[in-house]
Design an enzyme around this catalytic site. Structure first.
Site, PDB file in Angstrom:
ATOM      1  N   ASN A 189       0.803  -1.228   0.000  1.00 45.67           N
ATOM      2  CA  ASN A 189       0.000   0.000   0.000  1.00 45.67           C
ATOM      3  C   ASN A 189       0.836   1.278   0.000  1.00 45.67           C
ATOM      4  O   ASN A 189       0.422   2.283  -0.562  1.00 45.67           O
ATOM      5  CB  ASN A 189      -0.922  -0.020   1.229  1.00 45.67           C
ATOM      6  CG  ASN A 189      -1.400   1.350   1.612  1.00 45.67           C
ATOM      7  OD1 ASN A 189      -2.328   1.905   1.023  1.00 45.67           O
ATOM      8  ND2 ASN A 189      -0.742   1.959   2.608  1.00 45.67           N
ATOM      9  N   SER A 229      -2.915   3.595  -8.782  1.00 45.86           N
ATOM     10  CA  SER A 229      -3.693   4.834  -8.702  1.00 45.86           C
ATOM     11  C   SER A 229      -4.422   5.010 -10.018  1.00 45.86           C
ATOM     12  O   SER A 229      -3.937   4.558 -11.069  1.00 45.86           O
ATOM     13  CB  SER A 229      -2.769   6.040  -8.470  1.00 45.86           C
ATOM     14  OG  SER A 229      -3.472   7.247  -8.706  1.00 45.86           O
ATOM     15  N   TYR A 245       5.053  10.453 -10.098  1.00 45.82           N
ATOM     16  CA  TYR A 245       4.024   9.648  -9.419  1.00 45.82           C
ATOM     17  C   TYR A 245       3.249   8.800 -10.423  1.00 45.82           C
ATOM     18  O   TYR A 245       3.102   7.586 -10.255  1.00 45.82           O
ATOM     19  CB  TYR A 245       3.083  10.590  -8.669  1.00 45.82           C
ATOM     20  CG  TYR A 245       1.994   9.883  -7.878  1.00 45.82           C
ATOM     21  CD1 TYR A 245       2.279   9.292  -6.651  1.00 45.82           C
ATOM     22  CD2 TYR A 245       0.690   9.821  -8.359  1.00 45.82           C
ATOM     23  CE1 TYR A 245       1.275   8.653  -5.930  1.00 45.82           C
ATOM     24  CE2 TYR A 245      -0.309   9.184  -7.642  1.00 45.82           C
ATOM     25  CZ  TYR A 245      -0.011   8.600  -6.415  1.00 45.82           C
ATOM     26  OH  TYR A 245      -1.001   7.962  -5.706  1.00 45.82           O
ATOM     27  N   LYS A 297       3.035   4.650 -10.806  1.00 43.15           N
ATOM     28  CA  LYS A 297       1.762   3.942 -10.610  1.00 43.15           C
ATOM     29  C   LYS A 297       1.390   3.139 -11.862  1.00 43.15           C
ATOM     30  O   LYS A 297       0.776   2.077 -11.756  1.00 43.15           O
ATOM     31  CB  LYS A 297       0.668   4.932 -10.213  1.00 43.15           C
ATOM     32  CG  LYS A 297       0.888   5.534  -8.815  1.00 43.15           C
ATOM     33  CD  LYS A 297       0.940   4.462  -7.736  1.00 43.15           C
ATOM     34  CE  LYS A 297       1.022   5.031  -6.338  1.00 43.15           C
ATOM     35  NZ  LYS A 297       0.992   3.979  -5.296  1.00 43.15           N
TER      36      LYS A 297
HETATM   37  N1  LIG Z   1      -4.975   9.470  -1.066  1.00 42.59           N
HETATM   38  C1  LIG Z   1      -5.283   9.375  -2.337  1.00 42.59           C
HETATM   39  O1  LIG Z   1      -6.046  10.191  -2.877  1.00 42.59           O
HETATM   40  C2  LIG Z   1      -4.733   8.229  -3.169  1.00 42.59           C
HETATM   41  C3  LIG Z   1      -5.255   8.029  -4.451  1.00 42.59           C
HETATM   42  C4  LIG Z   1      -4.773   6.984  -5.233  1.00 42.59           C
HETATM   43  C5  LIG Z   1      -3.765   6.171  -4.736  1.00 42.59           C
HETATM   44  N2  LIG Z   1      -3.270   6.397  -3.498  1.00 42.59           N
HETATM   45  C6  LIG Z   1      -2.209   5.488  -3.030  1.00 42.59           C
HETATM   46  O2  LIG Z   1      -2.645   4.855  -1.847  1.00 42.59           O
HETATM   47  C7  LIG Z   1      -1.512   4.550  -1.035  1.00 42.59           C
HETATM   48  C8  LIG Z   1      -1.717   5.126   0.345  1.00 42.59           C
HETATM   49  O3  LIG Z   1      -1.876   6.535   0.198  1.00 42.59           O
HETATM   50  P1  LIG Z   1      -2.285   7.494   1.404  1.00 42.59           P
HETATM   51  O4  LIG Z   1      -3.014   8.629   0.811  1.00 42.59           O
HETATM   52  O5  LIG Z   1      -2.870   6.702   2.510  1.00 42.59           O
HETATM   53  O6  LIG Z   1      -0.817   8.016   1.804  1.00 42.59           O
HETATM   54  P2  LIG Z   1      -0.297   8.624   3.192  1.00 42.59           P
HETATM   55  O7  LIG Z   1       0.835   9.522   2.826  1.00 42.59           O
HETATM   56  O8  LIG Z   1      -1.452   9.195   3.947  1.00 42.59           O
HETATM   57  O9  LIG Z   1       0.251   7.326   3.938  1.00 42.59           O
HETATM   58  C9  LIG Z   1       1.367   6.627   3.419  1.00 42.59           C
HETATM   59  C10 LIG Z   1       2.025   5.821   4.537  1.00 42.59           C
HETATM   60  O10 LIG Z   1       3.218   5.209   3.978  1.00 42.59           O
HETATM   61  C11 LIG Z   1       4.288   5.409   4.873  1.00 42.59           C
HETATM   62  N3  LIG Z   1       5.553   5.457   4.146  1.00 42.59           N
HETATM   63  C12 LIG Z   1       5.931   6.385   3.233  1.00 42.59           C
HETATM   64  N4  LIG Z   1       7.180   6.145   2.825  1.00 42.59           N
HETATM   65  C13 LIG Z   1       7.611   5.026   3.495  1.00 42.59           C
HETATM   66  C14 LIG Z   1       8.833   4.275   3.508  1.00 42.59           C
HETATM   67  N5  LIG Z   1       9.906   4.646   2.760  1.00 42.59           N
HETATM   68  N6  LIG Z   1       8.920   3.189   4.284  1.00 42.59           N
HETATM   69  C15 LIG Z   1       7.858   2.812   5.064  1.00 42.59           C
HETATM   70  N7  LIG Z   1       6.697   3.496   5.114  1.00 42.59           N
HETATM   71  C16 LIG Z   1       6.577   4.587   4.333  1.00 42.59           C
HETATM   72  C17 LIG Z   1       3.984   6.740   5.558  1.00 42.59           C
HETATM   73  O11 LIG Z   1       4.664   6.868   6.810  1.00 42.59           O
HETATM   74  C18 LIG Z   1       2.477   6.705   5.710  1.00 42.59           C
HETATM   75  O12 LIG Z   1       2.058   6.118   6.940  1.00 42.59           O
HETATM   76  C19 LIG Z   1      -0.303   5.124  -1.766  1.00 42.59           C
HETATM   77  O13 LIG Z   1       0.323   4.112  -2.551  1.00 42.59           O
HETATM   78  C20 LIG Z   1      -0.913   6.175  -2.673  1.00 42.59           C
HETATM   79  O14 LIG Z   1      -0.119   6.440  -3.801  1.00 42.59           O
HETATM   80  C21 LIG Z   1      -3.725   7.392  -2.697  1.00 42.59           C
END
Ligand SMILES: NC(=O)c1ccc[n+]([C@@H]2O[C@H](COP(=O)([O-])OP(=O)(O)OC[C@H]3O[C@@H](n4cnc5c(N)ncnc54)[C@H](O)[C@@H]3O)[C@@H](O)[C@H]2O)c1
Length: 244
Positions: free
Chosen positions: A83, A135, A148, A152
């Protein structure tokens, strides 16, 4: 439902945002959840709450990934949710080589290393489920997010290739392609762009952006035996929004 009773799951980036919702959902249905995240305090607090374990592992460090999997593999690994992800914004000329490299390290290289460590464990067990978070922007790029969106798109390709290669081992590999979801990642983008949640809601045909719990419900379905013949799929979850 207790679809994950007796199962063990790894959730990368599990301490916050969508990952936290995935951890809560899997644990609520009986899984022992391994929360992998560099946000140590948040990971520890969540593990104490849901009864899992937290692991301060930096996904940019392949050796740390392998050491972590070696440490926990003895209890089995039934589910791997790749994730974690991060966003470095900008078109070509605004991105630095460091932005590009970090984006690839976390968003796609870590999936390679994590799967290299976990797939042999699943093969020995006779199967497993892997859910990768891509994504919608990996399928339909929004402007000015070259690094990004490219990573993805790579997650989509990685998912389909891995599924093809390990389906004979009964390892189901699927992915999700969310549109915009309210999390710390999204909120940091809002702060920068000056847009509000209401502005984003208006752009979605369904009338609002997604909630982390809704994404977690899809991940749980893909990880469960109910998705027994889903293999190599990347499911869009967007409220019918193609591009932001
Ligand atoms: N939020 C959105 O709108 C959205 C949309 C599409 C896809 N996504 C994808 O969903 C996933 C989660 O996104 P989110 O919005 O919850 O992100 P977020 O930034 O809120 O959470 C990401 C988590 O990953 C951890 N993390 C980051 N780098 C790290 C590393 N090097 N080692 C270990 N942990 C690490 C962070 O500490 C954090 O807890 C991601 O892959 C993101 O690309 C998010």
């Amino acid at each position: 439902m207790q679809r994950f009773q007796g199962k063990t799951a790894i959730v990368t980036g599990g301490a916050g945002g969508i990952g936290e919702a995935i951890c809560r959902r899997l644990a609520s249905e009986g899984a022992l959840v391994r929360i992998l995240d560099t946000a140590k305090a948040a990971g520890d607090a969540l593990a104490a709450e849901i009864g899992g374990t937290a692991h301060d592992v930096d996904l940019t460090d392949p050796q740390a990934i392998h050491a972590f999997v070696d440490q926990i593999a003895g209890d089995g690994i039934d589910i791997l949710c790749n994730n974690a992800g991060l966003m470095r914004r900008g078109p070509l000329m605004e991105l630095t080589p460091a932005d590009w490299r970090l984006s690839f390290a976390v968003n796609i290289d870590a999936l390679f290393h994590m799967c290299q460590a976990v797939v042999p464990v699943m093969q020995r067990q006779g199967g497993g489920a892997i859910v990768n978070t891509a994504s919608q922007w990996g399928l339909h790029p929004a402007p000015d997010h070259l690094a990004y969106n490219t990573t993805k798109a790579a997650v989509v390709a990685f998912t389909k290739n891995l599924a093809r290669d390990y389906a004979p081992d009964k390892i189901r590999v699927n992915g999700i392609a969310p549109g915009e979801v309210r999390t710390p990642m999204l909120e940091s983008n809002l702060a920068r762009s000056g847009r509000s949640i209401e502005d984003l809601n208006r752009l979605v045909p369904y009338g609002r952006i997604g909630e982390a719990a809704e994404i977690a419900a899809l991940v749980a379905f893909l990880a469960s035996d109910e998705a027994g013949y889903l293999c190599g799929s990347v499911v869009e979850i967007t409220g019918a929004q193609a591009v932001a």
